[in-house]
Design a protein around this motif. Structure first.
Motif, PDB file in Angstrom:
ATOM      1  N   PHE A  70       0.729  -1.335  -0.135  1.00 65.18           N
ATOM      2  CA  PHE A  70      -0.177  -0.066   0.080  1.00 65.18           C
ATOM      3  C   PHE A  70       0.905   1.103  -0.110  1.00 65.18           C
ATOM      4  O   PHE A  70       0.307   2.348  -0.370  1.00 65.18           O
ATOM      5  CB  PHE A  70      -0.798   0.023   1.171  1.00 65.18           C
ATOM      6  CG  PHE A  70      -2.128  -0.848   0.736  1.00 65.18           C
ATOM      7  CD1 PHE A  70      -3.156  -0.506   0.188  1.00 65.18           C
ATOM      8  CD2 PHE A  70      -2.258  -2.237   1.214  1.00 65.18           C
ATOM      9  CE1 PHE A  70      -4.398  -1.040  -0.284  1.00 65.18           C
ATOM     10  CE2 PHE A  70      -3.453  -3.167   0.872  1.00 65.18           C
ATOM     11  CZ  PHE A  70      -4.423  -2.706   0.121  1.00 65.18           C
ATOM     12  N   ASP A  73       1.305   1.598  -3.652  1.00 65.59           N
ATOM     13  CA  ASP A  73       0.142   2.280  -4.108  1.00 65.59           C
ATOM     14  C   ASP A  73      -0.279   3.542  -3.902  1.00 65.59           C
ATOM     15  O   ASP A  73      -0.469   4.646  -4.817  1.00 65.59           O
ATOM     16  CB  ASP A  73      -1.032   1.321  -3.820  1.00 65.59           C
ATOM     17  CG  ASP A  73      -2.312   1.788  -4.388  1.00 65.59           C
ATOM     18  OD1 ASP A  73      -2.761   1.642  -5.288  1.00 65.59           O
ATOM     19  OD2 ASP A  73      -2.962   2.163  -3.301  1.00 65.59           O
ATOM     20  N   ALA A  96      -3.684   5.653   1.408  1.00 62.54           N
ATOM     21  CA  ALA A  96      -3.369   4.437   0.992  1.00 62.54           C
ATOM     22  C   ALA A  96      -3.374   3.387   2.391  1.00 62.54           C
ATOM     23  O   ALA A  96      -3.849   2.133   2.429  1.00 62.54           O
ATOM     24  CB  ALA A  96      -2.022   4.244   0.517  1.00 62.54           C
ATOM     25  N   TRP A 100      -5.568   0.070   3.457  1.00 61.14           N
ATOM     26  CA  TRP A 100      -5.228  -1.344   3.937  1.00 61.14           C
ATOM     27  C   TRP A 100      -5.959  -1.638   5.293  1.00 61.14           C
ATOM     28  O   TRP A 100      -6.258  -2.656   5.417  1.00 61.14           O
ATOM     29  CB  TRP A 100      -3.491  -1.200   4.540  1.00 61.14           C
ATOM     30  CG  TRP A 100      -3.183  -2.191   5.413  1.00 61.14           C
ATOM     31  CD1 TRP A 100      -2.851  -3.703   5.054  1.00 61.14           C
ATOM     32  CD2 TRP A 100      -2.980  -2.049   6.898  1.00 61.14           C
ATOM     33  NE1 TRP A 100      -2.509  -4.285   6.044  1.00 61.14           N
ATOM     34  CE2 TRP A 100      -2.741  -3.354   7.242  1.00 61.14           C
ATOM     35  CE3 TRP A 100      -3.459  -1.291   7.734  1.00 61.14           C
ATOM     36  CZ2 TRP A 100      -2.554  -3.836   8.601  1.00 61.14           C
ATOM     37  CZ3 TRP A 100      -3.106  -1.527   9.210  1.00 61.14           C
ATOM     38  CH2 TRP A 100      -2.754  -2.988   9.377  1.00 61.14           C
ATOM     39  N   ALA A 120      -6.833  -2.429  -3.791  1.00 59.73           N
ATOM     40  CA  ALA A 120      -7.736  -2.786  -2.651  1.00 59.73           C
ATOM     41  C   ALA A 120      -8.526  -3.846  -2.837  1.00 59.73           C
ATOM     42  O   ALA A 120      -9.357  -4.261  -2.025  1.00 59.73           O
ATOM     43  CB  ALA A 120      -8.241  -1.501  -2.427  1.00 59.73           C
TER      44      ALA A 120
END
Length: 364
Positions: A70, A73, A96, A100, A120
């Motif tokens: 994440f 990301d 982000a 998570w 996700a």
């Protein structure tokens, strides 16, 4: 401009960093928190030498790898949002990490939430892998921790460090800016200086290695940058302790255990750096990094990221990668990150955006 050779080297180091961290995490997961005696009793006098079962399968990763993904990301999303003029990467990373946190509460992905992006929606990430309380409480609400008002100001665990390697892959940034970003994101869950500065130190080590420096050179640069930060002494002492241990003869589990201490962020970092320095190859370094009585998964993840950034993807043990949980997702995300960092303007500039890319990494 990135030439073809530079792009290929960067992609290999990105893949190496993320896969190395994940495989180190997976190697250490079965023995995380066990005493050295218990590890040897279960796995033999040499300790754990191959992937073993954890969380119901061989090659399973922990929340450290989940959060690291994440981080990647969030960094891509920050770059994409830069075109809108909304340029504040810590906010994008916080969003982000909140995505998570949703994986730790929900049964599975909500396909209606297109703004969450593709990561996700990866169902395997919804497995709860003993997340640290600091991560759950730090990300339990919309308030973002800052250096002035950090979340969990007493928290010194290694979790912020284990998710921070991707910041080091911002090879076009100056080291001091990378360090600043790492600590600003670390304080969203770990507010004690040893927690967030250990995260910053690991980030700068990865940054130097990803830019082609030696590990010794990266350590010296990290020590110099940390010296200006209040509260740096425990972290710089740990790095110097790791350097000093290299000169004390052949590496042993006892020496790693001494460096790891009680398993906080500075101990995990010191053990990881030492094992990266003395490991004959990645396999040897990671085995050293997980066979001790401290935070085996964390030190394995930190060491794996360093060795992966240093040597690139092809140096990682193929047999371990074959069994690694989430390998396909990690590779896909690594390649997206490399693509964004080398060709981002062609993917989402105001002049001509690629709809598919914006569906994967929405600006919202």
């Amino acid at each position: 401009m990135w030439g073809r050779t530079e792009q290929q080297d960067f992609r290999s180091r990105v893949r190496g960093t993320l896969l190395g961290a994940a495989v180190g995490d997976a190697l250490g997961a079965p023995v995380d928190g066990l005493g050295l005696g218990a590890i040897r009793e279960a796995h033999g006098t040499e300790g754990l030498t191959e992937l073993a079962a954890a969380h119901g399968r061989r090659g399973a990763v922990t929340c450290a790898t989940q959060l690291m993904l994440f981080s990647v990301d969030g960094l891509i999303r920050a770059q994409v949002r830069r075109d809108t003029g909304a340029w504040h990467p810590p906010t994008d990373l916080h969003r982000a990490y909140r995505r998570w946190a949703a994986t730790q509460r929900d049964w599975g992905p909500d396909e209606r939430r297109k703004e969450d992006g593709w990561l996700a929606r990866e169902e395997w990430l919804y497995s709860r892998r003993d997340p640290a309380r600091a991560c759950l409480t730090g990300l339990a609400d919309d308030r973002m921790g800052t250096l002035d008002v950090p979340k969990n100001p007493g928290e010194q665990g290694p979790e912020a460090a284990t998710r921070s390697a991707p910041f080091g892959l911002l090879v076009g940034w100056e080291p001091q800016l990378v360090l600043q970003l790492a600590v600003e994101c670390a304080v969203q869950t770990h507010g004690h200086p040893t927690g967030f500065l250990a995260a910053g130190a690991h980030t700068i080590l990865v940054h130097g290695l990803a830019r082609g420096e030696s590990l010794d050179g990266a350590i010296q640069r990290t020590l110099a940058l940390l010296a200006a930060r209040p509260g740096h002494q425990p972290v710089t002492d740990a790095l110097r302790h790791a350097l000093g241990a290299v000169r004390q003869g052949m590496p042993t589990a006892t020496r790693v255990e001494e460096l790891a201490g009680e398993g906080g962020a500075v101990g995990a970092l010191a053990a990881a750096v030492y094992c990266a320095l003395v490991g004959e190859d990645i396999r040897h370094g990671l085995r050293l990094a997980v066979n001790h009585s401290g935070a085996s998964a964390a030190s394995g993840a930190l060491c794996g990221a360093l060795l992966g950034a240093l040597h690139g993807e092809t140096a990682l043990p193929p047999g371990w990668l074959t069994e690694l949980e989430g390998r396909a997702t990690i590779l896909e995300l690594a390649d997206d990150f490399a693509m964004e960092m080398t060709q981002g303007p062609a993917l989402h500039s105001p002049a001509g955006a690629a709809p598919g890319w914006l569906a994967r990494y929405p600006r919202a």
